[in-house]
Design an enzyme around this catalytic site. Structure first.
Site, PDB file in Angstrom:
ATOM      1  N   VAL A 295      12.052  52.922   0.258  1.00  0.00           N
ATOM      2  CA  VAL A 295      10.956  52.914   0.407  1.00  0.00           C
ATOM      3  C   VAL A 295      10.823  53.760   1.269  1.00  0.00           C
ATOM      4  O   VAL A 295      11.666  54.530   2.010  1.00  0.00           O
ATOM      5  CB  VAL A 295       9.892  51.600   1.340  1.00  0.00           C
ATOM      6  CG1 VAL A 295      11.039  51.688   2.711  1.00  0.00           C
ATOM      7  CG2 VAL A 295       8.787  51.057   1.949  1.00  0.00           C
ATOM      8  N   SER A 296       9.011  54.487   1.363  1.00  0.00           N
ATOM      9  CA  SER A 296       9.361  55.996   2.977  1.00  0.00           C
ATOM     10  C   SER A 296       8.172  54.834   3.934  1.00  0.00           C
ATOM     11  O   SER A 296       7.718  54.394   3.367  1.00  0.00           O
ATOM     12  CB  SER A 296       8.389  56.345   1.490  1.00  0.00           C
ATOM     13  OG  SER A 296       7.092  56.732   1.317  1.00  0.00           O
ATOM     14  N   THR A 297       8.391  56.174   5.134  1.00  0.00           N
ATOM     15  CA  THR A 297       6.969  55.268   5.896  1.00  0.00           C
ATOM     16  C   THR A 297       6.372  55.218   5.634  1.00  0.00           C
ATOM     17  O   THR A 297       5.174  54.156   5.846  1.00  0.00           O
ATOM     18  CB  THR A 297       7.734  56.147   6.985  1.00  0.00           C
ATOM     19  OG1 THR A 297       9.327  56.485   7.211  1.00  0.00           O
ATOM     20  CG2 THR A 297       7.479  55.660   8.121  1.00  0.00           C
TER      21      THR A 297
END
Length: 484
Positions: free
Chosen positions: A16-18
């Site tokens: 997951v990316s921010t």
């Protein structure tokens, strides 16, 4: 028989990316829970390995946990890789297929639970093939766009790769870099006027401590490439080689992009053409070039035309060099006898002196005729090549493969080549006195060098004026001149 997949571990990959977590509420805990639930539903009781990249984008594959997972795949410790969605692994189709290819190579199943995608099932493999076809189409379109852009740049005279030795790039255009350009001129002079071969030139540059562009030693291949690169006469060639296959092959010359006078020339046109004639002529074997015997590689048998090799004769206390017909020595098919090398070389020097003294205006027409025959053959080849190129362009235009503009460009190029050839033929009057002086000067240089220079260097000079020496009989030799 044991299932080899069950002896290895199941890997769960989560990412997951921010931005995604803030925008879509995707959490790593949710991904893990869904993947573990899928494993339980499939009856896989073993504890899976977790690989979690927190805060990493899918735009590239350089992620710590993904790299660790790929290392385990290569070690053979993984049987299956599970993700919640395909974009957890990568958002780029080409990268995704590249990874799946690696998984298949190591017998690893890849499963995306949201898309019901499993490379271990027939439907999963079918989906993979469809994705592969789409990706191949995408690659071809990218290649076409890149090629079209590069083709346009090449036709504008822009240099598309690293600048060759002797030049530097400024705004994608070649400019002469004089320190290297002088080395290029020296190489052409040594090859054409001093008779040095590729090996001798490379050795000379290395001994003088002159580095190549890559700061490496010069090689035979590097020297040959320099002597045959048309950029040094100001001509730009592009799209000559097909690099799409594992082994580079030369393309049909109708596909080449050729621009005359597209960049500043280091070597004049006449010199470059003379060098190409020598390059394309059958070369003396490297061993013969460096032979310590004056006529090694030059001397031919007057009876059968074979080369004459050096050997030794006489008793142990009185050994002497001899020239002997190779066909007589190796096959016994020639009846020529052997000759003392010192005698033959003496006859050659005497014959060269007589030939130099006899060179006059009456001999020049014979030399001109010989040169004209060679030139006529070259001219015919140039016209034939230009017409064949245009013919293939017409066929390509008829088939709808090229535009009318491309066809007209090729026609102009063909007409320009024919016009230049006709201009050369009309201006073919020869200054007999000038040619006579040039021949005499070359021959006198050779005669002066024979008894002064080491044999390999003297032989290099001999080759600039003598094509071959035919030994007919005792004191009877024929010297065939090489006038370009």
């Amino acid at each position: 028989m044991k299932d080899t997949f069950q002896e290895r571990s199941i890997a769960l990959y989560c990412r997951v990316s921010t931005d995604e977590q803030a925008r879509e509420g995707i959490s790593l805990d949710e991904q893990q829970e869904r993947l573990k639930a899928y494993c339980r539903a499939m009856g896989w009781s073993e504890e899976p390995l977790l690989f979690i990249d927190d805060g990493y984008s899918a735009k590239n594959l350089d992620r710590p946990e993904l790299n660790r997972l790929l290392k385990e795949v290569k070690k053979g410790t993984i049987s299956k890789i599970l993700v919640t969605k395909l974009d957890r692994l990568s958002r780029r189709l080409l990268d995704l297929l590249k990874l799946i290819d690696m998984f298949q190579e190591h017998n690893v199943s890849f499963i995306s639970i949201s898309e019901s995608f499993d490379t271990n099932t027939p439907s999963g493999r079918l989906t993979l093939q469809v994705l592969g076809a789409v990706a191949e189409f995408e690659r071809e379109r990218i290649r076409e766009r890149v090629f079209e852009n590069m083709l346009h740049a090449a036709r504008q005279g822009k240099w598309l790769t690293q600048s060759p030795y002797g030049y530097r790039l400024q705004n994608k255009e070649l400019v002469i870099y004089e320190p290297e350009a002088q080395i290029v001129r020296n190489v052409y002079d040594w090859y054409l006027n001093k008779g040095l071969g590729y090996y001798a030139i490379a050795k000379k540059l290395n001994e003088e401590g002159i580095p190549s562009r890559q700061k490496k030693e010069w090689s035979i291949r590097a020297i040959k490439l320099m002597l045959t690169n048309p950029v040094y006469k100001g001509t730009l060639f592009w799209n000559r080689m097909d690099s799409s296959k594992s082994k580079r092959v030369k393309k049909d010359d109708a596909d080449w992009v050729v621009l005359e006078d597209a960049c500043p020339a280091i070597i004049d046109q006449a010199t470059w053409e003379q060098v190409q004639k020598r390059v394309n002529k059958k070369q003396m074997a490297p061993r013969a070039q460096t032979s310590p015997h004056l006529l090694g590689g030059l001397l031919k048998c007057g009876r059968c035309g074979s080369g004459m090799s050096i050997g030794w004769s006489g008793s142990a206390k009185n050994r002497y060099r001899v020239y002997r017909c190779s066909a007589n020595k190796n096959k016994g098919t020639c009846t020529s006898k052997q000759y003392r090398a010192d005698d033959v070389e003496s006859w050659f020097k005497h014959g060269l002196l007589k030939l130099a003294d006899s060179i006059n205006s009456q001999m020049i027409p014979h030399l001109i005729q010989k040169a004209a025959e060679n030139e006529e053959s070259t001219i015919e080849q140039k016209i034939r090549t230009a017409k064949n190129r245009y013919k293939r362009k017409v066929e390509a235009y008829t088939a709808g493969l090229i535009e009318l503009e491309d066809l007209n460009e090729e026609k102009k190029r063909m007409e320009q080549i024919i016009a230049e050839v006709q201009k050369t033929e009309n201006a073919s009057s020869v200054d007999v006195k000038k040619l006579e002086a040039m021949v005499k000067e070359k021959m006198n240089n050779v005669i002066d060098a024979i008894d002064v220079l080491p044999v390999p260097e003297a032989k290099s000079l001999i080759k600039t004026i003598v094509e071959k020496v035919i030994l007919l009989d005792e004191k009877d030799i024929e010297i065939v001149l090489n006038i370009q």
